[in-house]
Design an enzyme around this catalytic site. Sequence first.
Site, mmCIF file in Angstrom:
data_model
loop_
_atom_site.group_PDB
_atom_site.id
_atom_site.type_symbol
_atom_site.label_atom_id
_atom_site.label_comp_id
_atom_site.label_asym_id
_atom_site.label_seq_id
_atom_site.Cartn_x
_atom_site.Cartn_y
_atom_site.Cartn_z
ATOM 1 N N GLU A 286 0.836 -1.202 0.000
ATOM 2 C CA GLU A 286 0.000 0.000 0.000
ATOM 3 C C GLU A 286 0.871 1.253 0.000
ATOM 4 O OE1 GLU A 286 -2.871 0.227 3.208
ATOM 5 O OE2 GLU A 286 -3.759 2.030 2.347
ATOM 6 N N GLU B 279 -12.743 -1.824 2.232
ATOM 7 C CA GLU B 279 -13.365 -1.568 3.549
ATOM 8 C C GLU B 279 -14.431 -0.475 3.485
ATOM 9 O OE1 GLU B 279 -10.325 -1.042 6.595
ATOM 10 O OE2 GLU B 279 -9.878 -3.171 6.548
ATOM 11 N N GLU C 9 -6.602 -8.952 3.490
ATOM 12 C CA GLU C 9 -5.754 -8.293 4.503
ATOM 13 C C GLU C 9 -5.792 -9.171 5.742
ATOM 14 O OE1 GLU C 9 -6.221 -4.117 5.442
ATOM 15 O OE2 GLU C 9 -6.734 -3.673 3.362
ATOM 16 N N GLN D 9 1.362 -6.154 5.771
ATOM 17 C CA GLN D 9 1.740 -5.830 4.403
ATOM 18 C C GLN D 9 3.093 -6.494 4.133
ATOM 19 O OE1 GLN D 9 1.040 -1.699 3.354
ATOM 20 N NE2 GLN D 9 -0.887 -1.632 4.446
#
Length: 498
Positions: A30, A176, A295, A349
């Site tokens: 990200e 989200e 995620e 991540q």
Amino acid sequence: MNNTQLTNIILHTDFQIGEVDPRIFGGFLEHMGRAVYQGVFDPECAHADAQGFRTDVLVALKRLRMTAMRYPGGNFASGYHWRDGIGPRAQRPKVRELAWQSLEPNQVGTDEYIQLCHKMAWTPMLTVNLGTGTPEEARDWVEYCNAPSGTRYADMRAANGSARPHAVKLWCLGNEMDGPWQLGHVPADQYAIRAQQAAKMMKDLDRSLELVACGSCGVGMATYMEWDRQVLDYLGELADYVSLHRYVGNHDEDTADYLAVTNSIDRQIEEMDAVCRFVQAKRRSKKRAYLCFDEWNVWYKNHQMDGEGKFAPHLIEEVYNLEDALVVAGFLHSFIRHADVVKIANIAQIVNVIAPVLTRGDDLLLQSIFYPFEMFSRRREGIALQPVVNGPTYISKTYGEVSIIDASAILGDGRLHVFLTNRSQNEIATVQIQLADRQLTAFECAECLTGPDARAANTFEMPNVVVARPFTDITLEGAMAILALSPLSVVALTLQLK
Ligand code: AHR
């Protein structure tokens, strides 16, 4: 260490769950903190290659054999306009980024990300902006990435140096969107309409796309399940997958309870799968949506999420310890045990931001959670088997009863891979692995990850406190393999079969 408890793991090659989709060993990159800048990309770094990518980071990540790489967010995606990140770098805008209150210079965008995917053999996976972006902007991005030249955005790509389409098949329909923190957050019915409009145009442009509908973002959310039901029902055949997110932590400083969180990961998967089956049945459809756990990780110690308008600020640079690594192994056990329904998963991540790899200047550190991912990923090819675990259990405060040994297994080509976690904090566990219908002919290799105590962690000064080491203490007796697991350890082993 004291006492030895015995656990029997019984396997049969006919007790198959399903083929392990390699995409469950995916990652997530990200534009947040120092994940992109000073993470994978840092032209100033001594290790930078000709394109500005950090070779030390890439060499470390290659060991993880990651597959689907989700990009560019996350919450970042909901304010991101992909056109800002293409074309000559000097002309790209500097943007005040709102999700993480940071400065985004757009020096890495679609074409650099695809370049990185090629270097790393990653499968690209893009998240479109359904927060502040329009469905049409999402459609245009598909054209930029996938259409042969001859139309506006495809020609733009060619002019930017890629005559050949990027061929991005996997796309997430926002991120989200049920979370009030999300830019452009809306209720389920409104998200469903937005996602349907985008999905239709995206698939009209490229029929081969696989689309991930944005699921509710956590088991603790009021939207959990009902959001998913509404969205899947409305999207119908357009949704190939629904997303699940999960971040866990040892909030109560109770290691036994924390290590039992795997029960609730299993449950989250089974509940979401139940929604997919419900919607399929309700719609009398041949098509079933599968799960994309896009995620997941441990994240609870570092909550620095405000970049204060800076470029590449230090955000959520979680330091991982041994118990966190055991929980990461727990997620992987759970994905393998649900190989029939979990088709994609992305550890969140990959570098600096809640990540297995940390950079500091030109230095690099492998955190504890790096090792279970590597141990599992190197043995991922094959069919998940249903393990029967007979052994001692304990009752955890929050998650109920769990077996002390957590286990999963993959039947490979002439090989059996077994993954074991000993959750006991002070007892060695003897484990007998029995393959009911085949002979185990030889021990091939194994590694063990453990450390001095549950909170032990690697640091730049002491990088080898919690690392995986070769493990050879395994006895083969006919159809049985016997080994002893230290307290708080993960072992991954490969045995050869007749
Ligand atoms: O991974 C960090 C953030 O966590 C992601 O951007 C967001 O989707 C989630 O809340």
